[in-house]
Each structure stands twice: as structure tokens, then as C-alpha cells.
Design a protein around this motif. Structure first.
Motif, mmCIF file in Angstrom:
data_model
loop_
_atom_site.group_PDB
_atom_site.id
_atom_site.type_symbol
_atom_site.label_atom_id
_atom_site.label_comp_id
_atom_site.label_asym_id
_atom_site.label_seq_id
_atom_site.Cartn_x
_atom_site.Cartn_y
_atom_site.Cartn_z
ATOM 1 N N THR A 37 1.313 -1.144 -0.183
ATOM 2 C CA THR A 37 -0.296 0.237 0.252
ATOM 3 C C THR A 37 0.769 1.247 0.411
ATOM 4 O O THR A 37 0.949 2.086 -0.621
ATOM 5 N N THR A 73 -8.360 7.727 -1.146
ATOM 6 C CA THR A 73 -9.022 6.854 0.623
ATOM 7 C C THR A 73 -9.198 7.592 1.814
ATOM 8 O O THR A 73 -10.583 7.257 2.081
ATOM 9 N N ALA A 74 -8.667 9.030 1.300
ATOM 10 C CA ALA A 74 -9.637 9.638 2.048
ATOM 11 C C ALA A 74 -11.117 10.383 2.368
ATOM 12 O O ALA A 74 -11.948 10.337 3.082
ATOM 13 N N THR A 76 -13.639 7.743 0.787
ATOM 14 C CA THR A 76 -14.499 6.870 0.647
ATOM 15 C C THR A 76 -14.222 5.331 1.989
ATOM 16 O O THR A 76 -14.621 4.286 2.245
ATOM 17 N N THR A 77 -12.573 6.004 2.697
ATOM 18 C CA THR A 77 -12.427 5.315 4.096
ATOM 19 C C THR A 77 -13.935 4.653 5.306
ATOM 20 O O THR A 77 -14.385 4.007 5.502
ATOM 21 N N GLY A 128 -7.239 2.524 1.463
ATOM 22 C CA GLY A 128 -8.143 2.920 2.904
ATOM 23 C C GLY A 128 -8.683 1.701 3.853
ATOM 24 O O GLY A 128 -8.789 1.881 4.828
ATOM 25 N N TRP A 131 -5.871 0.103 5.348
ATOM 26 C CA TRP A 131 -5.039 0.366 6.802
ATOM 27 C C TRP A 131 -6.108 0.586 7.891
ATOM 28 O O TRP A 131 -5.541 0.647 8.783
ATOM 29 N N ALA A 132 -7.747 0.431 7.431
ATOM 30 C CA ALA A 132 -8.910 1.030 8.743
ATOM 31 C C ALA A 132 -8.533 -0.509 9.334
ATOM 32 O O ALA A 132 -8.654 -0.784 10.322
ATOM 33 N N ALA A 347 -9.912 3.174 10.975
ATOM 34 C CA ALA A 347 -10.948 4.532 9.245
ATOM 35 C C ALA A 347 -10.834 5.922 9.549
ATOM 36 O O ALA A 347 -10.406 6.422 8.999
ATOM 37 N N THR A 350 -7.618 6.872 8.893
ATOM 38 C CA THR A 350 -6.949 6.592 8.173
ATOM 39 C C THR A 350 -7.587 7.728 6.922
ATOM 40 O O THR A 350 -6.575 8.571 5.986
ATOM 41 N N THR A 351 -8.962 8.389 7.111
ATOM 42 C CA THR A 351 -9.273 9.042 6.360
ATOM 43 C C THR A 351 -8.401 10.217 6.644
ATOM 44 O O THR A 351 -7.886 11.217 5.588
ATOM 45 N N ASN A 354 -5.024 10.778 5.126
ATOM 46 C CA ASN A 354 -4.413 11.243 4.111
ATOM 47 C C ASN A 354 -5.332 12.109 3.077
ATOM 48 O O ASN A 354 -4.900 13.125 2.475
#
Length: 413
Positions: A37, A73-74, A76-77, A128, A131-132, A347, A350-351, A354
Motif C-alpha cells: 500500500t 482513501t480519504a 471512501t474509507t 483505505g 489501512w482501517a 477508519a 486513515t481518512t 490521507n
């Protein structure tokens, strides 16, 4: 936390117990997922001119392949993690890795800019989801006293990608064409699908009928809020400088040393994550403060240096020592503070991570244009020091060591 321990044993079954040592093979598989990733996100920076020529766009437009990944990623996570909360963790992780394999293959084949950007966005979406999951997944595989170390093993893929993955991918791209490293990453993703399928134990998602707070409600858990704010400040400050390290080095007459300076940074990151992994269970807050202070010190040295090349290398190493453990520290802090809502907290983290990367790239570009490259380190210093203040004043379980939380739970039990 006591409820967390009980629920973890229920997941494993009454006749099973967590191992008394780290399960190395499953954790190495998660480590490989983190590596892919991270490498997928940053690799275009090393082969940007070749991508630009191949797709017949400017280098600035080609550089947006990194931005669109972070945006995927930002954006849709949070909704995807909420929608898949009841899925088997293993099935969800395998789906994310399959997304990487497809996205990197399309990127390697594509000769159309729009198609390439679409594939990069899909890769960001897959990142995303992965990472979550990864911090909580690694944590669930380890005994309580080794949870932080398990996360550190998995997260070691980040500095390894920075230290060796990007330089090697750049070398391969220059030698065999920029598409070659993307083909290679697709092959690695397929191999990883098999490895995870064979070696990583499954963990169930949350039952749909379980009463649970909203995902955004996790941000209001005492301690989680501080971790999320620090995620924004420290990642924003880092990205403002890191994304434009090449023009900064050009400005101080060391543009020809960019690759070696980044190598020094990456190797220091590896050392950092090893040390953090060994002590995170008992000294999480201490290492969080030391990491942020190290970034501030390194940026200060870069801001005031003029012609001393040795100082620049030293600053890069200090920067790497501070940055290498940051992902593990933040993810462990969020998981510990959030307890049974760790997936929701991850989650959100992660958001925001990014989002801060995307914002840092934009803000750094604006600052570069308006004030020049020499202004960038001071923003990094300011945001790193702000992070220190937030870490030291965090309430609840924010930036508290797993060992301390566990000791308090034992008293309450």
C-alpha cells in the motif's frame, strides 16, 4: 478494556487462547500488505518524468496520480468501513488486496491519463479499507502484552517502502520502463493473496444487531479525539516538507544528493520503528512526544542550515527517527483509546491521515510558490510542536500505554 478481553476470547472460542509470542508468519503477511500500500502510493514520485512523457501530460499533471490516490482513501474509507463492518475481516482484507492487483495492472497497461487516474483512485479506495483493518488485525493476533509490538511489525512496511521500495522501484522504472514496477507490484499482490489465504487466521466482523455508536461518534471517545487531531497536525507538517524536499534541496545547493538524503531518512525510519516496537507497550506517550520533538528539531536544522551538507544528512536522519514510529504510535494510541470501537477509530484515522497528506501537498505547493522552499521547514516545526502540546494534554486513553490501561483494568476487575 475488560469487556474487550472477554470479547476477544469469545471470538477465539472457549478452548483457544492467544499465543504467548508473536505469530510471525501472519504478521509478515500483514507487513507485506502495508509495504504494497505504501509503495503503490509513493512510487509515481520516482518515475514522474517517464509517466509524464508516456501519458503526454505535464509533470504537474502526472504528479496528481499521488494526489488522487490519497483522495480515494480519504473520501471512501469511512463509508466503506461502515458498510462492511459485519464482513469477515479476512475476506475484506483479501478484497482490498485484489483491488490493488487490479488497479496496479490497469495502471501498468494504461496509455490514457483518465484511465490511469481512475485506476489510482481505485487503489486509494483499496488502501483505505486495508489501512482501517491492519492495526486492529495485527493487534488481534497477539497476546495483550505484545499488541503494540504486533502493530509495529505490521507497520514496518511503511519505512521499508520509503527506504528501499521507492529507490528500487525508481531504479527498475529507469532500467525497464516506468510500467515495470507496477507489473511487479501486481504480481506481489497476487502472491500476497495466496499467503494471507493460507497463513492469516480469520476474525469476524461485528454482528449487525449489535448496538454500536456511529463511526463519527468514535471521535468523541476521550483520548481518540486527541489522537485524531495529532494525526492531522503531524502528517500535515511532515508532508509540507517531504513532498517538496527536492526543490528545498535544490534551493540550498544539494539537489544532486536528494536520493542519498532520502535513503538516510528511510534507514533512520527503520531504526525508529524497531525501537518503538520494543517499548511501545509501556512508553507510548514518551515515544510520541520524542517523535514529534525530533521532527521539530530536524526541521529547525533544515531551516537554518546554509552550506553545511553534513548537517542536512544529520537532520534527515533525525527526521527519520522521529517519523518512522509515528504510524505505529498513532494507530496503537487510537486502538487503545477506542477499545471495542477500534475499527471505527482506525477508519477515521486513515481518512484524516490521507486528507492531511493531500492538504499538505497542496499547501506546500502554495507556500513554495509564494515564499520559496526555505519557508517550508518552519511550518513543519510549528505543527510538530503543536502536536507535542496536544499529546501532553490528551485526556482519557489518549496516548496512554497499553500496559497502563491493562493494569487499571486488572484493578477494576
Amino acid at each position: 478494556m475488560a469487556d474487550d478481553i472477554a470479547s476477544q476470547q469469545q471470538v477465539l472460542g472457549t478452548n483457544q487462547r492467544l499465543p504467548d509470542k508473536l505469530p510471525r508468519v501472519p504478521l509478515l503477511a500483514l507487513f507485506a500488505c502495508v509495504f504494497i500500500t505504501s509503495l503503490t502510493e509513493t512510487l509515481p514520485a520516482g518515475v514522474l518524468p517517464a509517466i509524464s512523457d508516456s501519458l503526454d501530460v505535464s509533470e504537474s499533471a502526472a504528479g496528481q496520480t499521488i494526489m488522487v490516490y490519497a483522495l480515494g482513501t480519504a473520501l471512501t474509507t469511512v463509508p466503506l468501513v461502515a458498510a462492511t463492518a459485519s464482513w469477515s475481516r479476512k475476506v475484506l482484507l483479501l478484497s482490498a488486496i485484489l483491488g490493488f492487483a487490479v488497479a496496479n495492472t490497469v495502471t501498468a497497461f494504461s496509455s490514457d491519463y483518465v484511465l490511469t487516474m481512475t485506476a489510482r483512485f481505485v487503489a486509494g479506495v483499496a488502501a483505505g479499507i486495508a489501512w482501517a483493518l491492519l492495526a486492529g488485525y495485527a493487534r488481534s493476533l497477539a497476546p495483550k502484552h505484545l499488541e503494540g509490538r504486533a502493530i509495529a511489525v505490521a507497520m514496518a512496511g511503511i519505512p521499508l517502502a520509503l527506504a528501499f521500495g521507492v529507490p528500487f522501484g525508481t531504479f527498475l522504472g529507469n532500467a525497464a520502463g516506468w510500467r515495470a514496477p507496477f507489473y511487479l507490484m501486481s504480481g506481489l499482490a497476487v502472491a500476497l493473496l495466496v499467503a494471507i489465504g493460507l497463513t492469516v487466521p480469520d476474525r469476524p466482523g461485528r454482528p449487525r444487531n449489535r448496538k454500536q455508536r456511529s463511526m463519527f461518534g468514535a471521535a468523541r471517545i476521550p483520548g481518540v479525539d486527541a489522537v485524531l487531531i495529532v494525526t492531522i497536525t503531524v502528517v500535515l507538517g511532515h508532508t509540507i516538507m517531504y513532498a517538496y524536499i527536492a526543490p528545498f534541496l535544490e534551493a540550498i545547493g544539494m539537489g544532486g544528493d536528494t536520493d542519498l538524503i532520502l535513503l538516510a531518512f528511510g534507514v533512520a525510519c527503520l531504526i525508529s520503528i524497531v525501537v518503538v516496537g520494543q517499548h511501545i507497550h509501556t512508553k507510548l506517550r514518551t515515544f510520541s512526544v520524542v517523535s514529534a520533538v525530533s521532527i521539530a528539531v530536524a526541521a529547525t536544522v533544515l531551516a537554518v542550515t546554509t552550506e553545511d551538507s553534513l548537517l542536512v544528512y544529520v537532520a534527515a536522519a533525525i527526521w527519520g527517527l522521529g517519523w518512522g514510529g509515528i504510524p505505529t504510535l498513532l494507530q496503537t494510541s487510537a486502538a487503545v483509546a477506542a477499545g471495542s470501537h477500534a475499527d471505527d477509530a482506525q477508519a477515521l484515522l486513515t481518512t484524516l491521515w490521507n486528507g492531511a497528506m493531500a492538504a499538505g501537498a497542496v499547501l506546500g505547493g502554495v507556500l513554495l510558490t509564494l515564499n520559496g522552499a526555505r519557508s517550508l521547514p518552519w511550518w513543519t516545526v510549528t505543527l510538530a510542536l503543536l502536536s507535542v502540546v496536544i499529546i501532553l494534554t490528551a485526556r482519557g486513553g489518549g496516548f496512554r500505554s497499553p500496559a497502563h490501561i491493562h493494569q487499571e483494568d486488572q484493578v477494576h476487575i
